[in-house]
Design an enzyme around this catalytic site. Structure first.
Site, PDB file in Angstrom:
ATOM      1  N   HIS A 211      35.464  46.444  41.578  1.00 53.42           N
ATOM      2  CA  HIS A 211      35.310  47.730  40.875  1.00 53.42           C
ATOM      3  C   HIS A 211      34.241  48.622  41.512  1.00 53.42           C
ATOM      4  CE1 HIS A 211      38.073  46.624  37.782  1.00 53.42           C
ATOM      5  NE2 HIS A 211      37.327  45.621  37.330  1.00 53.42           N
TER       6      HIS A 211
ATOM      7  N   ASP B  84      43.614  40.363  40.849  1.00 51.13           N
ATOM      8  CA  ASP B  84      42.834  40.426  39.600  1.00 51.13           C
ATOM      9  C   ASP B  84      43.636  41.278  38.605  1.00 51.13           C
ATOM     10  OD1 ASP B  84      39.629  40.150  38.707  1.00 51.13           O
ATOM     11  OD2 ASP B  84      40.675  41.842  37.767  1.00 51.13           O
TER      12      ASP B  84
ATOM     13  N   HIS C  56      42.654  43.455  36.596  1.00 51.09           N
ATOM     14  CA  HIS C  56      42.169  44.840  36.551  1.00 51.09           C
ATOM     15  C   HIS C  56      42.402  45.516  37.894  1.00 51.09           C
ATOM     16  CE1 HIS C  56      39.688  42.549  33.585  1.00 51.09           C
ATOM     17  NE2 HIS C  56      39.988  43.596  32.830  1.00 51.09           N
TER      18      HIS C  56
HETATM   19 ZN    ZN Z   1      39.284  41.559  36.399  1.00 49.42          ZN
END
Ligand code: ZN
Length: 337
Positions: free
Chosen positions: A123, A160, A162
Site C-alpha cells: 500500500h 493480497d 487488497h
Molecule cells: Zn491485504
C-alpha cells in the site's frame, strides 16, 4: 530447486499495539516452517536495505520521516498505521530482505526465494506510507533487479486481497514492471479498477482483476491460470515476484473472500510452472494475512509447492468472473514493450 528464505528478528519489534498486523503473524509462520524444515527453503538473515536502494523508490524525505518518527519512539502515520521504536529497523530489513532475495535469484544462487517480514509494503506509495505499510518492499526489490542486475522486465503479481495501490502508483508510468493485481472490490483502499492500466510508457502495463466478496478458489485460481499466465508469457519477464498476501483466505477477519489453503497452493503451482516455462527465477514478498493460523499454513503450502516438482496445469472451473476477465483481455491484448 535451490530455495532461500530471508527473515530477520527485527520483524517482531515493529509494534502497533492491539492490531491485526501484529508480531504474532511472524511467530506463527516461523513456528509452522520450523516444524517442516522450512518447507525445503534455507533460512537466511536479511540485511538492512541501504539508503540508495530505498531512494530508488522513495524520496529522501519519506525515508527520513519513517526513520525519525521511529527514533523518536513512534507515533501514528494514519488512522490504521503507527510506528514504534523498532519500526525503522523492521522496515529497512523487510525491504533489505526482498533486495537480498533478488540478489540470490538473479546471481543464480537460488531459483526460488521468499522474503518473510513485516511490516508489509504494497500500500505504500512513492511518498505516502499507508495501510500498515511504511516502505514498498516489493517495489524496492523490483527496482533493484533493474538497477543492480539490468533486468528490463519484472512481473509483479499481487494476490493480497487488497489492491496494491502503492505498487501500482510507483510503476504506473513504466513498462519495465508489469503490475498485475487480484483483489476483492469494493474493499480498502478502493482503487484497482480494470480501466486503470498505467500511463505514458506504462500504458497497458497495469492489469487490475477485481473480484467480488465471496470469491473463492475457482475464481482466484482460474484468474491466475487463465488470465495472469497468458499476460505474463506475452510480457516475457526476466524475474517473477509475487506480492503474497494471505488475506483472501476464508478465515481472514479483514476481508470476505473464501480462498482455502489448497487454493493458495494451486496459485503457487501456476506461477511455479510459469517460472519453469520461462526459465526465470521466482520470489515471494510477504504482504498481508491476518488469521495467523491460516497465514502460516497457506504460506507453508506455497513454499512446499515451490520447492517441489512443477505441477501440471490445474483444472479450471468456468466462472462468470473468469469469463468476464478473458473477454477483457481479448479486447485489451497483452503487450510486450
Ligand atoms: Zn491485504
Amino acid at each position: 530447486m535451490t530455495c532461500v528464505l530471508f527473515r530477520h528478528p527485527s520483524s517482531l519489534e515493529h509494534d502497533m499495539g492491539p492490531h491485526p498486523e501484529q508480531p504474532a503473524r511472524i511467530t506463527a509462520i516461523e513456528r509452522e516452517l520450523e516444524a517442516c524444515d522450512w518447507a525445503g527453503f534455507t533460512p537466511r538473515e536479511s540485511p538492512a536495505a541501504t539508503d540508495a536502494q530505498l531512494r530508488a523508490v522513495h524520496p529522501a524525505a519519506h525515508v527520513e520521516r519513517i526513520r525519525a518518527l521511529a527514533e523518536a519512539g513512534g507515533g501514528p502515520i494514519d488512522g490504521d498505521t503507527r510506528l514504534s521504536r523498532g519500526s525503522w529497523d523492521a522496515a529497512r530489513h523487510a525491504a533489505g530482505g526482498a533486495v537480498a532475495m533478488v540478489d540470490a535469484l538473479l546471481s543464480g544462487a537460488a531459483t526460488r526465494g521468499a522474503a518473510v517480514h513485516r511490516p508489509p509494503g504494497h500500500h505504500c506509495e512513492t511518498a505516502v506510507p499507508m495501510g500498515f505499510c511504511l516502505l514498498n518492499n516489493v517495489a524496492v526489490a523490483a527496482r533493484h533487479a533493474r538497477d543492480a542486475h539490468g533486468v528490463g522486465r519484472v512481473l509483479v503479481l499481487d494476490w493480497d486481497v487488497h489492491h496494491g495501490n502503492g505498487t501500482e502508483e510507483i510503476f504506473a508510468g513504466t513498462d519495465q514492471v508489469l503490475f498485475c493485481s487480484l483483489h476483492e472490490h469494493p474493499l480498502y483502499p478502493g482503487t484497482g479498477r480494470p480501466a486503470d492500466r498505467g500511463h505514458g510508457p506504462g500504458a497497458g502495463f497495469t492489469l487490475n482483476l477485481p473480484l467480488p466478496a465471496g470469491s473463492g478458489d475457482p475464481e482466484w485460481t482460474g484468474l491466475v491460470e487463465r488470465v495472469v499466465l497468458p499476460v505474463a508469457r506475452a510480457y516475457d519477464p526476466g524475474l517473477l515476484l509475487v506480492s503474497a498476501g494471505y488475506d483472501a483466505h476464508r478465515d481472514d477477519p479483514l476481508a470476505s473472500c473464501l480462498v482455502t489453503d489448497e487454493g493458495f497452493a494451486t496459485m503457487a503451482g501456476s506461477v511455479h510452472r510459469l517460472a519453469d516455462e520461462l526459465g526465470v527465477p521466482l520470489g515471494l514478498v510477504l504482504e498481508g494475512g491476518y488469521d495467523v493460523a491460516a497465514l502460516a499454513r497457506s504460506l507453508r503450502r506455497t513454499l512446499e509447492t515451490w520447492s517441489g516438482p512443477v505441477p501440471p496445469a490445474p483444472a479450471v472451473v468456468p466462472t462468470p468472473i473468469l469469463e468476464a476477465a478473458e473477454g477483457w483481455i481479448e479486447r485489451h491484448p497483452p503487450l510486450r514493450p
